[in-house]
Design a protein around this motif. Sequence first.
Motif, PDB file in Angstrom:
ATOM      1  N   PHE C 103     -31.258  -4.018 -34.852  1.00  0.00           N
ATOM      2  CA  PHE C 103     -32.642  -4.246 -34.899  1.00  0.00           C
ATOM      3  C   PHE C 103     -33.550  -4.736 -36.057  1.00  0.00           C
ATOM      4  O   PHE C 103     -32.874  -4.216 -36.939  1.00  0.00           O
ATOM      5  CB  PHE C 103     -33.159  -3.123 -34.024  1.00  0.00           C
ATOM      6  N   CYS C 104     -34.325  -5.458 -35.888  1.00  0.00           N
ATOM      7  CA  CYS C 104     -35.101  -5.963 -37.205  1.00  0.00           C
ATOM      8  C   CYS C 104     -36.547  -5.479 -37.157  1.00  0.00           C
ATOM      9  O   CYS C 104     -37.228  -5.670 -38.277  1.00  0.00           O
ATOM     10  CB  CYS C 104     -34.817  -7.357 -37.798  1.00  0.00           C
ATOM     11  N   MET C 105     -36.905  -5.165 -35.785  1.00  0.00           N
ATOM     12  CA  MET C 105     -38.421  -5.020 -35.671  1.00  0.00           C
ATOM     13  C   MET C 105     -38.560  -3.356 -35.538  1.00  0.00           C
ATOM     14  O   MET C 105     -37.674  -2.736 -35.217  1.00  0.00           O
ATOM     15  CB  MET C 105     -38.938  -5.682 -34.393  1.00  0.00           C
ATOM     16  N   GLU C 109     -40.900  -3.958 -27.769  1.00  0.00           N
ATOM     17  CA  GLU C 109     -41.560  -5.495 -27.424  1.00  0.00           C
ATOM     18  C   GLU C 109     -41.314  -6.288 -28.393  1.00  0.00           C
ATOM     19  O   GLU C 109     -40.901  -7.388 -28.145  1.00  0.00           O
ATOM     20  CB  GLU C 109     -43.098  -5.025 -27.297  1.00  0.00           C
ATOM     21  N   ASP C 110     -41.497  -6.062 -29.713  1.00  0.00           N
ATOM     22  CA  ASP C 110     -41.288  -6.756 -30.965  1.00  0.00           C
ATOM     23  C   ASP C 110     -39.996  -7.327 -31.072  1.00  0.00           C
ATOM     24  O   ASP C 110     -39.731  -8.426 -31.328  1.00  0.00           O
ATOM     25  CB  ASP C 110     -41.949  -6.267 -32.151  1.00  0.00           C
ATOM     26  N   GLU C 111     -38.958  -6.349 -30.971  1.00  0.00           N
ATOM     27  CA  GLU C 111     -37.460  -6.780 -31.009  1.00  0.00           C
ATOM     28  C   GLU C 111     -37.278  -7.632 -29.859  1.00  0.00           C
ATOM     29  O   GLU C 111     -36.487  -8.792 -30.431  1.00  0.00           O
ATOM     30  CB  GLU C 111     -36.722  -5.449 -30.794  1.00  0.00           C
ATOM     31  N   ALA C 113     -39.294  -9.862 -28.523  1.00  0.00           N
ATOM     32  CA  ALA C 113     -40.159 -10.958 -28.771  1.00  0.00           C
ATOM     33  C   ALA C 113     -39.393 -12.058 -29.919  1.00  0.00           C
ATOM     34  O   ALA C 113     -39.200 -12.968 -29.688  1.00  0.00           O
ATOM     35  CB  ALA C 113     -41.599 -10.764 -29.348  1.00  0.00           C
ATOM     36  N   PHE C 114     -38.730 -11.209 -30.871  1.00  0.00           N
ATOM     37  CA  PHE C 114     -37.938 -11.798 -31.927  1.00  0.00           C
ATOM     38  C   PHE C 114     -36.947 -12.648 -31.435  1.00  0.00           C
ATOM     39  O   PHE C 114     -36.715 -13.923 -31.824  1.00  0.00           O
ATOM     40  CB  PHE C 114     -37.262 -10.643 -32.779  1.00  0.00           C
ATOM     41  N   GLU C 117     -38.547 -15.688 -29.510  1.00  0.00           N
ATOM     42  CA  GLU C 117     -39.205 -16.766 -30.244  1.00  0.00           C
ATOM     43  C   GLU C 117     -38.068 -17.604 -31.192  1.00  0.00           C
ATOM     44  O   GLU C 117     -38.401 -18.862 -31.269  1.00  0.00           O
ATOM     45  CB  GLU C 117     -39.966 -15.872 -31.512  1.00  0.00           C
ATOM     46  N   ASN C 118     -36.879 -16.814 -31.623  1.00  0.00           N
ATOM     47  CA  ASN C 118     -36.052 -17.783 -32.064  1.00  0.00           C
ATOM     48  C   ASN C 118     -35.488 -18.731 -31.280  1.00  0.00           C
ATOM     49  O   ASN C 118     -34.793 -19.907 -31.844  1.00  0.00           O
ATOM     50  CB  ASN C 118     -34.656 -16.742 -32.331  1.00  0.00           C
ATOM     51  N   MET C 119     -35.286 -18.595 -29.957  1.00  0.00           N
ATOM     52  CA  MET C 119     -34.983 -19.519 -28.695  1.00  0.00           C
ATOM     53  C   MET C 119     -35.994 -20.541 -28.573  1.00  0.00           C
ATOM     54  O   MET C 119     -36.119 -21.406 -27.532  1.00  0.00           O
ATOM     55  CB  MET C 119     -34.435 -18.987 -27.753  1.00  0.00           C
ATOM     56  N   ILE C 126     -43.142 -15.593 -23.064  1.00  0.00           N
ATOM     57  CA  ILE C 126     -42.595 -14.449 -23.637  1.00  0.00           C
ATOM     58  C   ILE C 126     -42.544 -12.984 -22.740  1.00  0.00           C
ATOM     59  O   ILE C 126     -41.707 -12.274 -22.571  1.00  0.00           O
ATOM     60  CB  ILE C 126     -42.873 -14.378 -24.991  1.00  0.00           C
ATOM     61  N   CYS C 162     -32.099  -7.228 -25.149  1.00  0.00           N
ATOM     62  CA  CYS C 162     -32.328  -8.290 -25.991  1.00  0.00           C
ATOM     63  C   CYS C 162     -31.537  -9.624 -25.901  1.00  0.00           C
ATOM     64  O   CYS C 162     -31.923 -10.606 -25.700  1.00  0.00           O
ATOM     65  CB  CYS C 162     -32.136  -7.891 -27.467  1.00  0.00           C
TER      66      CYS C 162
END
Lengths: 198, 259, 566
Positions: C103-105, C109-111, C113-114, C117-119, C126, C162
Motif C-alpha cells: 500500500f502507499c496511502m 478508502e484512499d488506497e 481510490a488510488f 484514479e490510476n485507471m 469512485i 483493491c
Amino acid sequence: MLEKWKLREVIVLSVLAVVFAVVYLVFLQFGNVLYGMFGLIGYDLIFGIWFIVSIIAAYIIRKPGAAFLSETIAAAIEVMIGNAVGPRLILSGMIQGIGAEAVFAATKWKNYRTWVLIAAGMGSSVTSFIWGYFISGYAALSPAYVTAMFFVRLISGALLAGLLGKWLSESLAKTGALNSFPIGKELKRGKTKNGITA
Amino acid sequence: MPLHKFNPSIKAFTVIVCVLILSVFFDPVTPFLTLVMTAAATFIFGRVSFKRWILLFSPFIFMAAVYIWSALIFSKTIEGETILWSWGIFTLTEEGFQRALSLGMRVLSFTSLSLLFILTTKPTEFLLSLMQQCRLPPKLAYGIMAGYRFLPLMKEEFEIIRSAHRIRGVPKARTLPEKMAEFKRYTVPLLAGAIRKAERTAMAMESKGFTGDKNRDFYHKISVSWKDWAYFAIFIGAVLFSTYISWLLGFLKLYNGEL
Amino acid sequence: MALQHKQPLLITEQLSFRHEDVKNPIFKNVNFSLYPGEAVLLLGPSGCGKSTLAFCLNKLYPEAVDGELDGTISFKGKKFEEFRPGEINQHIGIVFQDPESQFCMTTVEDELAFGLENMKTPPEEIESKIDEALELVDLLPYKHTLIHTLSGGQKQKLALACVLSLKPEILILDEPTANLDPASSYELTRIIKKLKENQAFSLLIIEHKLDDWIDLTDRCVVLNREGEILFNGSTADCFNKYAEELLLEGIWLPSAVRAGLIGKKAGIYKGEKLPLTDQELIAGFVNPYAALQILDNQKTKHQVSEEQIILSAENLYFHKNGKDLLKNISFSVRKGEFVAIAGSNGSGKTTLSGLLAGLYAPSKGSILFGDRSLSQWKEQELRLKLGYVFQNPEHQLIADSVFDEIAFSLKIQRMTDADIKKVVQAVLHQVNLLQHADMHPFSLSQGQKRRLSVASMLVNDQDLLLLDEPTFGQDARTSVELMKLLETKIQSGGSVVMITHDMEILHSYADKVIVLSEGEKIYDGLPDALWKKEEIMKIASLKVPYIEKLRNNIGSIAGREKFALT
C-alpha cells in the motif's frame, strides 16, 4: 527531472528520507546537548550528520536530483513528524541539498569516488552556512567565532556526511539489499575501489 | 471555521511568508507578539490541546535559551554600549542583552507558526494539495506517501532491534568507535528491510496501474476558496500588526546583518 | 472442466526470463494458456521462478528490474508490448505475499481510490466502487481506518479489494496467505472461493500450503527446479500420477495426498488413485481407524524430567497504557520439555514471551528461572542461560558475517581466538552453514537466515530457548530443518518454549500447550486433550491438526453409515 527515474528509485529515495528524518530528529536532541556544552559551535560539530542522506541517496541511486530531493523530502518528513522548525526547515533542506547536488553536478553525475562524496558533504556545509548566517543572525556573533563555526561545520560535513555516508552505504550494499542498484552491482563484480559508473 | 479546514498549501505558504517578514526585523517585541497571537489561534481555532502543544514546543524553549546564552557570551561588543557586567574576556552590554533576547524570541515565533501548521494539517491532505495546487509530480508525491507509511512500521522494528541487542548481549557503547558501530547496527538492518519493502511497494503500485501520469482526476479534491486567502491576509495582518505595536513602543529595528 | 473449447485469455509462448549479470534463466521455454473462468495452481520448489513468472504476466517485469524477457505474452490476442504502460493492470490484477508492503496511502478508502484514479475512473463513480469492493471482502466497516492498524489478514483482504475494484479478468495470487495465521488464511481462501462462484474472473494461484485451495482449482502447472514446465493438466492427474516426483522436487503435497502416499507405502491404502479429498482418502483405507494409528505414530516423545523445573511463572500480570495485557498467568517449564503457547492475535502471547525473556518486568507476580528470580539475574549471565529467537530472523542478526554472528557472544566472554574458531565451526557445521561463513548474514536465503538466528542462540548451550513464531512465513522445508534443531536441543537436556500458530507442529512436538485468550490462560495441558475442547479451540481461533480432522471425518462417516443401516 523525474521522468528518467523508475518508481522503485523514487520510493527508495523516499524511504531513505524517512529513515534519516528520524535520525535527524534524534540528533537534534544530541545537538541540543552539545549546544548547552559548547554554545552555538557545539551544533556545528555534528552539523554534517544533517547532510548524510544527500550523500547516501546520490551514492546509491546515482541520478541527477538524488542529493537535492532526498534532503528536501527528509526535511519535509521531519516537519510532518514534528520538528517544530516547520515549513522553513524544508527550505533549509533544499539549500543543504543544493550544496551537495552542485558537487555531483560538477562531475556530471558520473563520479562517485570518495573525494567527490567528501566534497559533496562540504558543499552542503557551505550553502547551509550562508543560509544560517542570514536566517539565524550569526552576524550578531564575533567574526572570529563565526569563522571558527564555519570551519568546524566544513570538517563535520566532510566527515559525518561524506565519509560516514559512504561507509553506511557500503555496509548496506553488503547486506544484498542494494543488488539492483549500481552500488550493489559494483560490489558483486568486486570493483568497489573506484566508484566510477560508465 | 477550524484551522483544519483551510487549504494546506496556503497554510504552508502563509507560514513561509510570515517567517520571511519576521526575519526582516530584529527586536524582541515583534516576534513576542506574533508568538502570543499564533499560540492563541492554535488553541482557539485549531482546537489543539495545550499539553500536546507544549510537548512539541518545550525543546525549542531550551534551544532559544541556548541561543540567548551563546549570543550573550560570544557577542561582540561595540564601543559606546552600556556595559552591564564584565569578567575577563566576557562583556555583557544592555544592547547585547536585547540582541540575544531578539534572537531567542525569533526562534520561538518561527516555532509557534510551524506548530500551528503541523498540528492542524493531515500529511495526506498536504501532499494531495501539493499535487493539486502546486503541480508536484504524482510520482514524487505518491512516492513520499509510500515512504511515509513506513514510519509506524520502522518504529516497531526499532523497538524489536533494541530488544534483540539485549538478547544478544550487546554491551553498552561507550567509546566513539563503539557508538559508530551501534549507530550502524541500528540503521543498516532498518534500511536493508525498508529498501526491500520499498521495492515491493513500487511493484504493488505499478500493479495498480500507477504510471506517474500527470493528468490525474482526484477523488479527494482539495479546493482553494476566498476563505483561504482571507486566512492568509489575516495572518500577514497579524504579523504586520505586531511590527506596528513594536514600532509604537519604540523597539522596532530592521535586521541588516551589521549587528 | 469443459473450458478448453473457449479462446484462451492469456497465452505465453517460449517465455524465458534472465536477470542481468546472471547466466542461467530463472525460468525457460514456458508455454501455457489461461482460459476464461478457470482456476490454475502454479506449483514449484522455492526459487524456481513462480513469482518472477507472475510478475511477468502482470507486465511488472522486466520494466521493474534489470532483466531480459524472451518469448511472447499475449492477452486476448494482443501482444503485451502493444499495451500502454499501466493499461494491462486493469485486466490483470495481483495480490502479493507481504501484507506490509502493498500500500502507499494511509487509509483504506484512499488506497482504493488510488487504484481507481490510476485507471482514470471518473471521480463521481469512485465512492460507489470503493464501497462495492469493500463489501465483497467484508471490510466495509473499516472504510476510514488507518491501514497500519489493520491485522495481516485484513491487509490481505484490502489488497484483494483493491484489485477487485478494478474488475480484472485475471487475478493472480502470489502466496497471499504465506504471512497469515491459519484462521485468517482460511478466511481469505473462503472469500476467494465465494467470489469465484459469483464473478467471472480467471485465477492463477501460487501457494505452498495447498489444503485450503485444492477444492477450487481446475488445473495445475508445475515448474521444476530449472524453471521448466514439468506438468500441465488437471489437479487430480497432477497429484495422482506425479506425487512422488513432486516430493522429490521439494513441493509440498496436500495433506490428503500425503496421507494417501504414506498409506499406500504401508499397504493400508487400497484406492486406485491417490486421494485429493478426505472422503476419497477414507474410502480408500481398508480399515480407517487402523490407518489413523499408523499415520499418527510420527509423534515425538521427550524425556521430561519430572522434578526439575527450569522456569516457573507465578500470577503474572502486565499492564501497559492502562490496558491489562496479561492477567494472572501461572505455569511451569520442566527440563527437557517442549512447551507451546497458542492463541489468536492480540491474546498476549508475544507480551508473555517478552516477560519470560526478561525484556520487561511483570506488573505483578514473579518468574523463577533456574535457582532465582529472573530480576536477580545479571543481564550478561542471563543471556548465556536463556535464548530468545525472534519471529523475523533478520531482527537478531547483528554482525557483518555469518562467522562473526556466532562468534559475537563468545568474544564478549573473552574466549581465545582459537577456541572461538573451534566452537563457531562446530555450530555452523551443525546448522549446515559452514560454507557460507564469510557471507553477510542478510544476504543468505530465508531458510539459512532462520537457521543462523537459531544457531546464534545455541552457541552458549542455553538451558532454555524461547521462540516467537519461528515458522511464520517460512516454507515447509525451513520449518522441518528448524524443528530438527530444536529436537537436538531437547535431546541434550534443554527446554523449549515456542509461540506458534502451527497446529501440525504443536501436535507432533509439544509436550504441553498453554492457550491464551485476551491475556488470560484458558488451557494448560496435553495437546491431545485440547483438540476435544471445542469451545477453547473456537475462542482462540485454532484449527485442529490434519490427523484430528481426519479422525473426526472418519467418525462422522462411520456414524452416517450406521445411521443409514438402521
